[in-house]
Design a protein around this motif. Structure first.
Motif, PDB file in Angstrom:
ATOM      1  N   LEU A  98     -12.745   8.976  17.950  1.00  0.00           N
ATOM      2  CA  LEU A  98     -14.178   9.163  18.075  1.00  0.00           C
ATOM      3  C   LEU A  98     -14.856   8.731  16.781  1.00  0.00           C
ATOM      4  N   SER A  99     -15.925   7.964  16.905  1.00  0.00           N
ATOM      5  CA  SER A  99     -16.713   7.542  15.754  1.00  0.00           C
ATOM      6  C   SER A  99     -18.167   7.923  15.990  1.00  0.00           C
ATOM      7  N   PHE A 100     -18.807   8.433  14.941  1.00  0.00           N
ATOM      8  CA  PHE A 100     -20.201   8.852  14.997  1.00  0.00           C
ATOM      9  C   PHE A 100     -20.942   8.162  13.864  1.00  0.00           C
ATOM     10  N   SER A 101     -22.088   7.577  14.167  1.00  0.00           N
ATOM     11  CA  SER A 101     -22.799   6.861  13.112  1.00  0.00           C
ATOM     12  C   SER A 101     -24.310   6.910  13.311  1.00  0.00           C
ATOM     13  N   ASN A 102     -25.016   6.900  12.173  1.00  0.00           N
ATOM     14  CA  ASN A 102     -26.456   6.681  12.158  1.00  0.00           C
ATOM     15  C   ASN A 102     -26.783   5.920  10.883  1.00  0.00           C
ATOM     16  N   GLU A 103     -28.018   5.941  10.452  1.00  0.00           N
ATOM     17  CA  GLU A 103     -28.410   5.119   9.308  1.00  0.00           C
ATOM     18  C   GLU A 103     -27.691   5.515   8.015  1.00  0.00           C
ATOM     19  N   GLY A 104     -27.359   6.787   7.858  1.00  0.00           N
ATOM     20  CA  GLY A 104     -26.783   7.215   6.590  1.00  0.00           C
ATOM     21  C   GLY A 104     -25.466   7.943   6.662  1.00  0.00           C
ATOM     22  N   ASP A 105     -24.936   8.178   7.859  1.00  0.00           N
ATOM     23  CA  ASP A 105     -23.721   8.977   7.997  1.00  0.00           C
ATOM     24  C   ASP A 105     -22.725   8.307   8.935  1.00  0.00           C
ATOM     25  N   ASN A 106     -21.455   8.403   8.561  1.00  0.00           N
ATOM     26  CA  ASN A 106     -20.372   7.902   9.404  1.00  0.00           C
ATOM     27  C   ASN A 106     -19.283   8.962   9.473  1.00  0.00           C
ATOM     28  N   LEU A 107     -19.012   9.444  10.677  1.00  0.00           N
ATOM     29  CA  LEU A 107     -18.020  10.486  10.903  1.00  0.00           C
ATOM     30  C   LEU A 107     -16.961   9.967  11.865  1.00  0.00           C
ATOM     31  N   SER A 108     -15.798  10.637  11.870  1.00  0.00           N
ATOM     32  CA  SER A 108     -14.749  10.213  12.791  1.00  0.00           C
ATOM     33  C   SER A 108     -13.809  11.366  13.096  1.00  0.00           C
ATOM     34  N   ALA A 109     -13.059  11.215  14.169  1.00  0.00           N
ATOM     35  CA  ALA A 109     -12.063  12.214  14.553  1.00  0.00           C
ATOM     36  C   ALA A 109     -11.060  11.578  15.499  1.00  0.00           C
ATOM     37  N   ILE A 110      -9.865  12.153  15.526  1.00  0.00           N
ATOM     38  CA  ILE A 110      -8.834  11.743  16.479  1.00  0.00           C
ATOM     39  C   ILE A 110      -8.459  12.959  17.317  1.00  0.00           C
ATOM     40  N   VAL A 111      -8.513  12.788  18.622  1.00  0.00           N
ATOM     41  CA  VAL A 111      -8.227  13.873  19.551  1.00  0.00           C
ATOM     42  C   VAL A 111      -7.048  13.473  20.433  1.00  0.00           C
ATOM     43  N   LYS A 112      -6.081  14.375  20.547  1.00  0.00           N
ATOM     44  CA  LYS A 112      -4.917  14.148  21.400  1.00  0.00           C
ATOM     45  C   LYS A 112      -5.057  14.974  22.669  1.00  0.00           C
TER      46      LYS A 112
END
Length: 233
Positions: free
Chosen positions: A170-184
């Motif tokens: 999973l990737s999450f993004s906007n103008e100033g933030d980038n987040l991520s996660a891996i789900v099994k």
């Protein structure tokens, strides 16, 4: 006509039982609600439409500074639905939106504070009609574009069915933030019985176990809308 009052094995009527009942006999878990507020927008940089999720930045421990879904604890005198609407309004300034219950999450160690059981809600809204403002214990509230990619899959046959293991990024993004996660996810099929478990393998910037809740919500959305129009994969 007088009704015969039933008694239990101790010889107590219901009134007598309730009068003597000790609620402290059992430990009480805390109950929370978490809201997944989705929207679909047109993006100039990408063809088609983009799915976005509203996240709040936590202003207190645990996971201070991390991003999470809006949510909070249910008061003793309110229903789950009432708590969901109240918390959403308090943290994001959103009110008067339709939400449906998604799932209840009850892993024992999902919250470092105490035993917490959470009911998640989901809504698909028109973000252009909303005035998002972070308040209460949220430091910020932003829309994040979401990408959910299946990058590993393993299917194992068993005597009565099969086991399907998948890894999603999973990737999450906007103008100033980038987040991520891996789900099994592990799906076990035995005859007519099916059981699926989810586990957060890796989380960068996402609080609690919210990554697996989001992954499940996206799976549900795939069954509701035309995913050919969305940048999820």
């Amino acid at each position: 006509m007088n009704e015969t009052k039933l008694i239990n094995k101790q010889g107590l009527t219901e009134e007598q039982f309730l009068a003597a009942y000790d609620a402290s006999k059992y430990e009480r878990p805390s109950v929370t609600v978490d809201m997944l507020i989705f929207t679909i927008t047109e993006e100039e940089k990408l063809p088609g439409k983009v799915l976005k999720l509203l996240l709040i930045k936590r202003g207190d421990h645990p996971y201070i500074g991390k991003w999470a879904m809006p949510g909070g604890f249910v008061n003793i005198d309110e229903s789950l639905d009432e708590a969901a609407l109240r918390e959403l309004k308090e943290e994001t300034n959103i009110d008067d939106v339709y939400m449906e219950q998604l799932y209840t999450w009850g892993d024992v160690a999902r919250d470092p504070r105490t035993r917490v059981i959470s009911t998640s809600y989901m809504s698909l809204v028109d973000s252009s009609a909303l005035d998002i403002r972070a308040s209460d214990d949220a430091d910020d509230a932003k829309w994040f574009a979401i990408s959910c990619k299946l990058y590993q899959e393993q299917r194992t046959l068993t005597e009565r069915g099969y086991i399907l293991q998948r890894l999603f990024k999973l990737s999450f993004s906007n103008e100033g933030d980038n987040l991520s996660a891996i789900v099994k996810t592990v799906k076990v099929v035995e005859g007519n019985a099916t059981k699926t478990e989810r586990k957060v393998v890796e989380s960068n910037g996402i609080a609690f176990d919210h990554a697996k809740i989001i992954e499940y919500a996206i799976e549900r959305l795939r069954n509701k809308i035309d995913t050919q129009m969305l940048h999820l994969d």
